[in-house]
Design a protein around this motif. Structure first.
Motif, PDB file in Angstrom:
ATOM      1  N   GLY A 133       0.828  -1.209   0.000  1.00  0.00           N
ATOM      2  CA  GLY A 133       0.000   0.000   0.000  1.00  0.00           C
ATOM      3  C   GLY A 133       0.860   1.256   0.000  1.00  0.00           C
TER       4      GLY A 133
ATOM      5  N   LYS B 244       7.954   0.540   0.441  1.00  0.00           N
ATOM      6  CA  LYS B 244       8.567  -0.007  -0.781  1.00  0.00           C
ATOM      7  C   LYS B 244       9.827   0.765  -1.176  1.00  0.00           C
ATOM      8  CE  LYS B 244       4.786   0.927  -3.177  1.00  0.00           C
ATOM      9  NZ  LYS B 244       3.885   1.543  -2.191  1.00  0.00           N
TER      10      LYS B 244
ATOM     11  N   ALA C 160       8.238   3.138 -10.144  1.00  0.00           N
ATOM     12  CA  ALA C 160       7.285   3.636 -11.145  1.00  0.00           C
ATOM     13  C   ALA C 160       6.844   5.052 -10.769  1.00  0.00           C
ATOM     14  CB  ALA C 160       6.089   2.698 -11.246  1.00  0.00           C
TER      15      ALA C 160
ATOM     16  N   ALA D  47      -3.577  12.382 -12.519  1.00  0.00           N
ATOM     17  CA  ALA D  47      -3.768  11.079 -11.861  1.00  0.00           C
ATOM     18  C   ALA D  47      -3.137  11.077 -10.471  1.00  0.00           C
ATOM     19  CB  ALA D  47      -3.179   9.962 -12.718  1.00  0.00           C
ATOM     20  N   ILE D  48      -1.899  11.528 -10.389  1.00  0.00           N
ATOM     21  CA  ILE D  48      -1.204  11.479  -9.094  1.00  0.00           C
ATOM     22  C   ILE D  48      -1.923  12.347  -8.066  1.00  0.00           C
ATOM     23  CG2 ILE D  48       0.922  12.119  -7.867  1.00  0.00           C
ATOM     24  CD1 ILE D  48       2.530  11.123 -10.194  1.00  0.00           C
TER      25      ILE D  48
ATOM     26  N   SER E 257      -5.479   8.587  -8.274  1.00  0.00           N
ATOM     27  CA  SER E 257      -5.842   7.484  -9.180  1.00  0.00           C
ATOM     28  C   SER E 257      -4.600   7.022  -9.948  1.00  0.00           C
ATOM     29  CB  SER E 257      -6.978   7.917 -10.104  1.00  0.00           C
ATOM     30  OG  SER E 257      -6.619   9.100 -10.779  1.00  0.00           O
ATOM     31  N   PHE E 258      -4.796   6.232 -11.007  1.00  0.00           N
ATOM     32  CA  PHE E 258      -3.638   5.669 -11.689  1.00  0.00           C
ATOM     33  C   PHE E 258      -3.419   6.277 -13.064  1.00  0.00           C
ATOM     34  CE2 PHE E 258      -5.089   2.024  -8.945  1.00  0.00           C
ATOM     35  CZ  PHE E 258      -4.092   2.182  -7.998  1.00  0.00           C
ATOM     36  N   VAL E 259      -2.170   6.412 -13.408  1.00  0.00           N
ATOM     37  CA  VAL E 259      -1.769   6.931 -14.711  1.00  0.00           C
ATOM     38  C   VAL E 259      -2.023   5.829 -15.751  1.00  0.00           C
ATOM     39  CG1 VAL E 259       0.270   7.713 -16.029  1.00  0.00           C
ATOM     40  CG2 VAL E 259       0.007   8.373 -13.612  1.00  0.00           C
TER      41      VAL E 259
ATOM     42  N   GLY F 260       6.273  -0.413  -7.060  1.00  0.00           N
ATOM     43  CA  GLY F 260       4.983   0.231  -7.330  1.00  0.00           C
ATOM     44  C   GLY F 260       4.343  -0.077  -8.671  1.00  0.00           C
ATOM     45  N   PHE F 261       4.711  -1.156  -9.274  1.00  0.00           N
ATOM     46  CA  PHE F 261       4.110  -1.570 -10.553  1.00  0.00           C
ATOM     47  C   PHE F 261       4.127  -3.087 -10.603  1.00  0.00           C
ATOM     48  CE2 PHE F 261       4.027  -2.795 -14.955  1.00  0.00           C
ATOM     49  CZ  PHE F 261       3.226  -1.865 -15.582  1.00  0.00           C
TER      50      PHE F 261
ATOM     51  N   ARG G 155       0.013  -1.966 -10.693  1.00  0.00           N
ATOM     52  CA  ARG G 155      -0.920  -1.557  -9.644  1.00  0.00           C
ATOM     53  C   ARG G 155      -2.360  -1.906  -9.948  1.00  0.00           C
ATOM     54  NH1 ARG G 155       2.639   2.631  -7.243  1.00  0.00           N
ATOM     55  NH2 ARG G 155       1.546   3.295  -5.393  1.00  0.00           N
TER      56      ARG G 155
ATOM     57  N   ASP H 132       0.357  14.384  -3.305  1.00  0.00           N
ATOM     58  CA  ASP H 132      -0.573  13.298  -2.969  1.00  0.00           C
ATOM     59  C   ASP H 132      -0.385  12.812  -1.532  1.00  0.00           C
ATOM     60  OD1 ASP H 132       1.915  12.199  -3.549  1.00  0.00           O
ATOM     61  OD2 ASP H 132       1.108  10.448  -4.597  1.00  0.00           O
TER      62      ASP H 132
HETATM   63  N1  UDP Z   1       1.415   5.667 -10.108  1.00  0.00           N
HETATM   64  C1  UDP Z   1       0.709   5.076 -11.143  1.00  0.00           C
HETATM   65  N2  UDP Z   1       1.148   3.891 -11.646  1.00  0.00           N
HETATM   66  C2  UDP Z   1       2.237   3.230 -11.153  1.00  0.00           C
HETATM   67  C3  UDP Z   1       2.949   3.819 -10.110  1.00  0.00           C
HETATM   68  C4  UDP Z   1       2.508   5.037  -9.586  1.00  0.00           C
HETATM   69  O1  UDP Z   1      -0.288   5.617 -11.607  1.00  0.00           O
HETATM   70  O2  UDP Z   1       2.560   2.157 -11.661  1.00  0.00           O
HETATM   71  C5  UDP Z   1       0.958   6.961  -9.583  1.00  0.00           C
HETATM   72  C6  UDP Z   1      -0.278   6.804  -8.696  1.00  0.00           C
HETATM   73  O3  UDP Z   1      -1.054   7.952  -8.849  1.00  0.00           O
HETATM   74  C7  UDP Z   1       0.357   6.731  -7.309  1.00  0.00           C
HETATM   75  C8  UDP Z   1       1.473   7.763  -7.442  1.00  0.00           C
HETATM   76  O4  UDP Z   1       1.957   7.560  -8.773  1.00  0.00           O
HETATM   77  O5  UDP Z   1      -0.570   7.054  -6.288  1.00  0.00           O
HETATM   78  C9  UDP Z   1       2.604   7.644  -6.447  1.00  0.00           C
HETATM   79  O6  UDP Z   1       3.178   6.355  -6.532  1.00  0.00           O
HETATM   80  P1  UDP Z   1       4.336   5.919  -5.487  1.00  0.00           P
HETATM   81  O7  UDP Z   1       4.657   4.488  -5.792  1.00  0.00           O
HETATM   82  O8  UDP Z   1       5.437   6.878  -5.551  1.00  0.00           O
HETATM   83  O9  UDP Z   1       3.588   6.057  -4.109  1.00  0.00           O
HETATM   84  P2  UDP Z   1       3.799   5.236  -2.769  1.00  0.00           P
HETATM   85  O10 UDP Z   1       2.940   4.011  -2.885  1.00  0.00           O
HETATM   86  O11 UDP Z   1       5.245   4.889  -2.699  1.00  0.00           O
HETATM   87  O12 UDP Z   1       3.366   6.153  -1.682  1.00  0.00           O
END
Ligand code: UDP
Ligand code: MG
Length: 254
Positions: free
Chosen positions: A50, A55, A92, A113-114, A118-120, A145-146, A148, A194
């Motif tokens: 999460g 991570k 990611a 998205a960020i 939400s997701f890109v 982070g990928f 997701r 975010d």
């Molecule tokens: N994000 C996404 N796809 C991915 C990775 C990240 O859309 O594969 C976007 C998404 O909006 C996410 C933000 O980037 O909430 C931040 O990701 P990060 O992994 O940096 O956040 P963490 O989980 O480490 O807090």
């Protein structure tokens, strides 16, 4: 003669790094020397969990010289992770944030998205991941982070498929209130738009709804290794390091 050159350059790079650890990785020729793997393929470990599960913390510790958005190669580390560019770390989220900063046509889509939690679209994220991988000579990638969601998995399967072998999914398990506390703490200094209560709630919701099914899918394939990350960083790290080193020993040819 020319076939000896890459090896000689890599060796020189390793020595230079050992001596001048702070040298920028762009000066290190070992980056372009591919590490050999058992099957001649690149391998990846997906690191999931999460928001705020830890991570990035654990990955950057495995790869102190890889910052997630540069060449990612990891040339120094603790306990067995000292060999040149055996592994590389990419986040990611960091790749997306770096792209957002550039004057890129995708910058707006990424930021929308960020900032809304939400997701890109997967095509953007996967494109960045693929170029990062292609620019690295490492044998094993740690990808933070990928994927997701389903969209990410579909894009991966179509765009990468068997070209890069998914060795494991390292899943960092942490109670939501702990993750939320960490995000709120981090938000004081991270400058991330975010890391606010409102967006964090949205991120948790999307994590539960979209990312957990992905973890469950990989679990059914026997790929998931769970590590509890609501513990002191050193303990989480030691456990993760053991898993990653074991995988590296299996995959990388000496
Ligand atoms: N994000 C996404 N796809 C991915 C990775 C990240 O859309 O594969 C976007 C998404 O909006 C996410 C933000 O980037 O909430 C931040 O990701 P990060 O992994 O940096 O956040 P963490 O989980 O480490 O807090
Ligand atoms: Mg992170």
């Amino acid at each position: 003669m020319s076939s000896l050159l890459p090896g000689a350059l890599a060796f020189a790079g390793t020595i230079l790094y050992a001596k001048y650890g702070a040298l920028s990785s762009t000066f290190l020729p070992s980056r372009v020397v591919p590490v050999k793997t058992v099957d001649g393929k690149k391998h990846v470990i997906f690191v999931l969990g999460g928001p705020g599960a830890g991570k990035g913390t654990v990955c950057s510790r495995l790869c102190p010289s890889g910052d997630g958005d540069g060449d990612g190669d990891c040339r120094k580390g603790r306990g067995g992770l000292t060999v040149r560019s055996t592994h590389a770390f990419f986040s990611a989220g960091d790749l997306l944030r770096a792209e957002r900063k550039r004057d890129s046509p995708c910058a707006r889509v990424i930021n929308d998205a960020i900032s809304s939690g939400s997701f890109v679209p997967a095509s953007i994220t996967l494109g960045l991941i693929k170029s990062a991988f292609e620019g690295s000579g490492a044998g094993v990638f740690l990808l933070d982070g990928f994927p997701r969601n389903e969209d990410n998995v579909g894009a991966w399967e179509e765009g990468v498929g068997g070209g890069v072998v998914v060795d494991l999914v390292l899943f960092l398990e942490c109670p939501e209130e702990t993750m939320l506390g960490r995000i709120m703490d981090r938000g004081r200094t991270s400058g991330r738009n975010d890391d606010t209560l409102e967006v964090a709630r949205k991120r948790f919701e999307n994590f539960r709804r979209e990312t957990m099914p992905i973890v469950n899918k990989y679990e059914k394939e026997g790929k998931v290794v769970r590590v509890r990350s609501d513990r002191p960083v050193d303990r989480v790290y030691d456990e993760v390091e053991e898993i990653v080193v074991k995988n590296m020993e299996r995959v990388i040819l000496a």
